[in-house]
Design a protein around this motif. Sequence first.
Motif, mmCIF file in Angstrom:
data_model
loop_
_atom_site.group_PDB
_atom_site.id
_atom_site.type_symbol
_atom_site.label_atom_id
_atom_site.label_comp_id
_atom_site.label_asym_id
_atom_site.label_seq_id
_atom_site.Cartn_x
_atom_site.Cartn_y
_atom_site.Cartn_z
ATOM 1 N N UNK A 1 1.578 10.985 1.278
ATOM 2 C CA UNK A 1 2.625 10.267 0.551
ATOM 3 C C UNK A 1 3.192 9.129 1.405
ATOM 4 N N UNK A 2 3.375 9.389 2.706
ATOM 5 C CA UNK A 2 3.952 8.373 3.584
ATOM 6 C C UNK A 2 3.084 7.112 3.596
ATOM 7 N N UNK A 3 1.770 7.292 3.600
ATOM 8 C CA UNK A 3 0.895 6.123 3.589
ATOM 9 C C UNK A 3 0.977 5.392 2.251
ATOM 10 N N UNK A 4 1.058 6.144 1.155
ATOM 11 C CA UNK A 4 1.184 5.518 -0.165
ATOM 12 C C UNK A 4 2.470 4.700 -0.248
ATOM 13 N N UNK A 5 3.561 5.243 0.291
ATOM 14 C CA UNK A 5 4.838 4.537 0.295
ATOM 15 C C UNK A 5 4.751 3.281 1.165
ATOM 16 N N UNK A 6 4.051 3.398 2.286
ATOM 17 C CA UNK A 6 3.854 2.237 3.170
ATOM 18 C C UNK A 6 3.071 1.141 2.452
ATOM 19 N N UNK A 7 2.010 1.526 1.765
ATOM 20 C CA UNK A 7 1.214 0.562 1.002
ATOM 21 C C UNK A 7 2.050 -0.078 -0.102
ATOM 22 N N UNK A 8 2.819 0.742 -0.795
ATOM 23 C CA UNK A 8 3.645 0.245 -1.896
ATOM 24 C C UNK A 8 4.705 -0.733 -1.392
ATOM 25 N N UNK A 9 5.221 -0.471 -0.195
ATOM 26 C CA UNK A 9 6.243 -1.335 0.370
ATOM 27 C C UNK A 9 5.749 -2.748 0.652
#
Length: 218
Positions: A70-78
């Motif tokens: 999830x942390x990587x997905x949030x980083x990508x989304x940011x």
Amino acid sequence: MSTTPHHLTRRAALIVATATASLVLAACGGGSDNSGSANEGHSNSSSASDTAGAHNAQDIAFAQGMIPHHQQAVQMAGLAADRASSAQVKALASRIEKAQDPEINTMTGWLKSWGKDVPSSDGSMSSMPGMDDSSGSGMANMPGMMGSAHMAELKKMSGKEFDTMFLTMMVEHHKGAVQMATTEKGKGKYGPATGMADGIISTQTAEITEMNKMLGKS
């Protein structure tokens, strides 16, 4: 003289019949109450046997794996806020952040309450399989996780080029999350975890379809 005994006999018979009927009704009522009490007792004992917070190794693995995922997905989304050119991509990225940030906090809480290690923000954690280095490169071994080279490349992009790479990467990332969530749903024991897994499967499967449409795929 003969009428009196006959009259008394009739009264006695009536009293006996009435008493008998009362006993039968009482017995029926008592049976119903006892049955209800027995069922209620069974229900209470069943509830007591369902240990609150019971979890297994799969639940732990799910939380420890899904947090960095999830942390990587949030980083990508940011990255989409100032790099994406498509309003649809920006809106999708915002939804991903809003959905997954709270789930990260929830899973972190589970692990702490279970006395288990919580992955760091870079995904490193010595007790996690494939996460035994501080660089976080082991995350690439998890389903759908992007390697550091892919992330670096995405950060350099902007406009339509960013949109295409972001969507392509996020589709694969979501597929990995769905795979992990499916395993949790089938093997997990902790209700909130299997419930979250079910939500991930539903939401991210729909988003995969949405992103493929944006990419012009059927």
